[in-house]
Write a protein that holds these residues in place. Structure first.
Motif, PDB file in Angstrom:
ATOM      1  N   GLU A  27       0.822  -1.209   0.000  1.00  0.00           N
ATOM      2  CA  GLU A  27       0.000   0.000   0.000  1.00  0.00           C
ATOM      3  C   GLU A  27       0.858   1.263   0.000  1.00  0.00           C
ATOM      4  O   GLU A  27       1.997   1.273   0.475  1.00  0.00           O
ATOM      5  N   VAL A  28       0.253   2.321  -0.519  1.00  0.00           N
ATOM      6  CA  VAL A  28       0.774   3.685  -0.406  1.00  0.00           C
ATOM      7  C   VAL A  28      -0.121   4.423   0.578  1.00  0.00           C
ATOM      8  O   VAL A  28      -1.354   4.385   0.463  1.00  0.00           O
ATOM      9  N   VAL A  29       0.493   5.083   1.549  1.00  0.00           N
ATOM     10  CA  VAL A  29      -0.242   5.867   2.543  1.00  0.00           C
ATOM     11  C   VAL A  29       0.142   7.331   2.367  1.00  0.00           C
ATOM     12  O   VAL A  29       1.328   7.670   2.369  1.00  0.00           O
ATOM     13  N   VAL A  30      -0.854   8.187   2.203  1.00  0.00           N
ATOM     14  CA  VAL A  30      -0.609   9.613   2.013  1.00  0.00           C
ATOM     15  C   VAL A  30      -0.892  10.336   3.333  1.00  0.00           C
ATOM     16  O   VAL A  30      -2.013  10.305   3.839  1.00  0.00           O
ATOM     17  N   SER A  31       0.147  10.958   3.875  1.00  0.00           N
ATOM     18  CA  SER A  31       0.053  11.679   5.156  1.00  0.00           C
ATOM     19  C   SER A  31       0.778  13.016   5.026  1.00  0.00           C
ATOM     20  O   SER A  31       1.688  13.325   5.782  1.00  0.00           O
ATOM     21  N   LEU A  32       0.351  13.804   4.044  1.00  0.00           N
ATOM     22  CA  LEU A  32       1.037  15.058   3.720  1.00  0.00           C
ATOM     23  C   LEU A  32       0.356  16.281   4.326  1.00  0.00           C
ATOM     24  O   LEU A  32       0.787  17.407   4.069  1.00  0.00           O
ATOM     25  N   GLY A  33      -0.703  16.078   5.112  1.00  0.00           N
ATOM     26  CA  GLY A  33      -1.399  17.214   5.708  1.00  0.00           C
ATOM     27  C   GLY A  33      -2.509  17.717   4.818  1.00  0.00           C
ATOM     28  O   GLY A  33      -2.615  17.383   3.636  1.00  0.00           O
ATOM     29  N   ALA A  34      -3.368  18.556   5.381  1.00  0.00           N
ATOM     30  CA  ALA A  34      -4.628  18.911   4.732  1.00  0.00           C
ATOM     31  C   ALA A  34      -4.480  19.853   3.543  1.00  0.00           C
ATOM     32  O   ALA A  34      -5.454  20.143   2.861  1.00  0.00           O
ATOM     33  N   ILE A  35      -3.261  20.319   3.275  1.00  0.00           N
ATOM     34  CA  ILE A  35      -3.017  21.111   2.062  1.00  0.00           C
ATOM     35  C   ILE A  35      -2.337  20.257   1.001  1.00  0.00           C
ATOM     36  O   ILE A  35      -2.781  20.189  -0.151  1.00  0.00           O
ATOM     37  N   ASN A  36      -1.277  19.566   1.375  1.00  0.00           N
ATOM     38  CA  ASN A  36      -0.511  18.803   0.380  1.00  0.00           C
ATOM     39  C   ASN A  36      -1.109  17.437   0.061  1.00  0.00           C
ATOM     40  O   ASN A  36      -0.825  16.887  -1.009  1.00  0.00           O
ATOM     41  N   THR A  37      -1.915  16.875   0.966  1.00  0.00           N
ATOM     42  CA  THR A  37      -2.566  15.598   0.631  1.00  0.00           C
ATOM     43  C   THR A  37      -3.534  15.757  -0.537  1.00  0.00           C
ATOM     44  O   THR A  37      -3.434  15.010  -1.526  1.00  0.00           O
ATOM     45  N   PRO A  38      -4.482  16.695  -0.498  1.00  0.00           N
ATOM     46  CA  PRO A  38      -5.352  16.829  -1.678  1.00  0.00           C
ATOM     47  C   PRO A  38      -4.579  17.249  -2.920  1.00  0.00           C
ATOM     48  O   PRO A  38      -4.927  16.839  -4.034  1.00  0.00           O
ATOM     49  N   LYS A  39      -3.525  18.035  -2.736  1.00  0.00           N
ATOM     50  CA  LYS A  39      -2.703  18.428  -3.890  1.00  0.00           C
ATOM     51  C   LYS A  39      -2.124  17.195  -4.571  1.00  0.00           C
ATOM     52  O   LYS A  39      -2.215  17.051  -5.808  1.00  0.00           O
TER      53      LYS A  39
END
Length: 526
Positions: A262-274
């Motif tokens: 799996e890939v887990v995205v944990s970039l925060g609420a600005i960079n995750t949707p980006k």
């Protein structure tokens, strides 16, 4: 750069890739790497956290606006009189937990029960979350076996020897019906709120307890965990509907790494949707506007942006200057702007310095020097206003467009007016008289004048969230197991999944999200 923090050679393949070495990513990578059979890559755009401005928790403000901050700003809008407030976000191993004010606020019972209802999963409910808190905390304050844990990874305590103003503020707040409590994270967060000492993540004096220091540093050097710094993820790659890996850029070179599980995205609420949008996951019309092929039409990506509003004011000049202590924010209260509300919606915090926005600093005679004044900063815990994060272009290095929409809803302005009134009543009380030479701002403003002051003073609490909402329905992005709808092998785990922002600083709830994500991942791949 400290070599022990840096994997200079990256393998072509890992079981799990965790994008973002912030508060959530550090927790998830550690928990996955606890299984020696699982290979894990943690990838972070920022650099090492082993620097004095991070390690010494009293220096936290020096990181804001510097190299360890992404430096984002909100777009101008009428609700803040065209101002563009900064939106600080950690760009360093440990993320926000490495640069924030170290406040550990666990959230209100209703926050988690509401999340559980949104997700259709009781595992997100308050009683389940209490179990996570008890497991991870090493609480140094008043014993509470049901709510607080001891012996866990995270040292949580109350500020030691707070400034003399703090007991006076507690007395003044209690006198107007906001009771002083022994533990602001205890029973008070199951009911009407209260006032007291903020809980802080520090140990051995003022040494910061970040998620990098606590979760990752003890695991560095393990053969199954690679931590790569100064590397920016630019795209998630796919085989059909399954996330197969990532592309990233480091020192000008492009790289690609595959993920077997799996890939887990944990970039925060600005960079995750980006990143999701750059990878073709988002609103189809938005993606096509930037020439990005739609992989999965999910219109909720980037929507539902929420942040706690923090007001730069109410400020008083000291009679006798008092240098800040601990994290310079030792007192907090939670209260309701309207008695009919179900949950406290106000969360002011003491700033032990003069604290003014760029507009307010021009309009008022603000004392100079950190010890010259104190600010009881009104805060909004449960905003009704919603914003969104949009791509500026298909360039992965272009900052996104952040429409914060602070105070766009009239209900938020009404709550902030009440919050200013409460803060002024406390600060101007007889018991606080020995600590004030004069009220610097706002003074006794009413009506439109007070609303104008609020629009000019309002900014962020640094608690961006909500832009990859967990739940059901057309605008949800992840399900109760944090899986991105319409894809396989891809999850989001950070503050962006919050359906509604937690009541209080968001670091602790983000750790809970990460701990739960790791449990879900390990259960799925055991």
């Amino acid at each position: 750069m400290h070599p022990e923090l840096l994997a200079e050679t990256v393998r072509p393949h890992y079981d799990f890739i965790v994008c973002g070495g912030g508060t959530a990513g550090c927790v998830i990578a550690r928990r996955l790497a606890e299984d020696p059979e699982a290979s894990v890559l943690l990838i972070e755009a920022g650099g090492s956290d082993r620097v004095p401005a991070v390690i010494d928790s009293t220096l936290w403000m020096s990181n804001i606006g510097g190299e360890r901050d992404w430096g984002y700003k909100a777009q101008p809008g009428p609700s803040l009189n065209g101002r563009t407030p900064v939106l600080p976000m950690g760009k360093v191993l440990g993320g926000g937990s490495s640069i924030n004010g170290s406040i550990w606020a666990r959230g209100h019972r209703h926050d988690y029960d509401d999340w559980a209802e949104a997700a259709g999963d009781p595992g997100w409910g308050y009683e389940a979350v209490l179990g996570i808190y008890r497991r991870i905390e090493d609480w140094q304050g008043p014993p509470d076996a049901h709510r607080r844990g001891t012996g866990g990874l995270l040292t949580v305590q109350q500020p030691q020897d707070p400034i003399p103003l703090v007991p006076a503020l507690m007395q003044a707040a209690s006198a107007i019906g906001i009771p002083a409590v022994d533990d602001i994270n205890g029973a008070a967060m199951e009911g009407e709120g209260g006032c007291g000492l903020a809980n802080v993540l520090v140990q051995d004096g003022n040494q910061r307890v970040s998620m990098a220091a606590t979760y990752i540093h003890p695991f560095l050097g393990r053969p199954n965990l690679d931590v790569l710094l100064c590397a920016e993820v630019t795209r998630i790659t796919f085989d059909g509907r399954r996330a197969s890996g990532i592309e990233f850029v480091r020192r000008g070179q492009r790289h690609r790494v595959r993920a077997g599980r799996e890939v887990v995205v944990s970039l925060g609420a600005i960079n995750t949707p980006k990143l999701l949008m750059l990878s073709g996951i988002g609103d189809d019309a938005q993606l096509r506007r930037h020439g990005i092929a739609t992989r999965q039409h999910l219109p909720g990506v980037g929507r539902n942006f929420q942040d706690h509003i923090l007001l730069a004011g109410c400020c008083w000049e000291y009679v006798t200057p008092e240098p800040p202590r601990n994290n310079a924010a030792e007192f907090v209260f939670y209260a309701k702007s309207d008695a009919a509300l179900r949950t406290p919606d106000l969360m002011p915090v003491l700033e032990e310095t003069p604290f003014a926005s760029e507009v307010i600093a021009q309009r008022y005679d603000v004392p100079k020097g950190a010890a010259s004044a104190w600010t009881l900063a009104p805060g909004l815990a449960r905003p009704d206003s919603r914003g969104e994060v949009l791509l500026a272009s298909a360039d992965p290095f272009a900052a996104p467009l952040i429409h914060a929409n602070f105070l766009a809803e009239p209900s938020d302005m009404k709550a902030m007016v009440r919050c200013v009134e409460l803060c002024r009543e406390i600060g101007n009380s007889a018991v606080c008289e020995p600590f004030r030479r004069r009220e610097v701002f706002p003074g006794d403003l009413k009506g439109r004048a007070l609303e104008d002051f609020i629009r000019n003073a309002a900014g962020t609490y640094f608690h961006q969230s909500g832009t990859a909402r967990m739940g059901r329905g057309d605008d949800a992005v992840v399900d109760g197991a944090l899986r991105v709808y319409g894809t396989e092998g891809l999850r989001v785990a950070d503050a962006s999944i919050m359906p509604s922002i937690a009541t209080g600083n968001t670091m602790a709830p983000t750790v809970v999200i990460a701990e739960r994500a790791a449990e879900l991942l390990r259960a799925a791949h055991r």
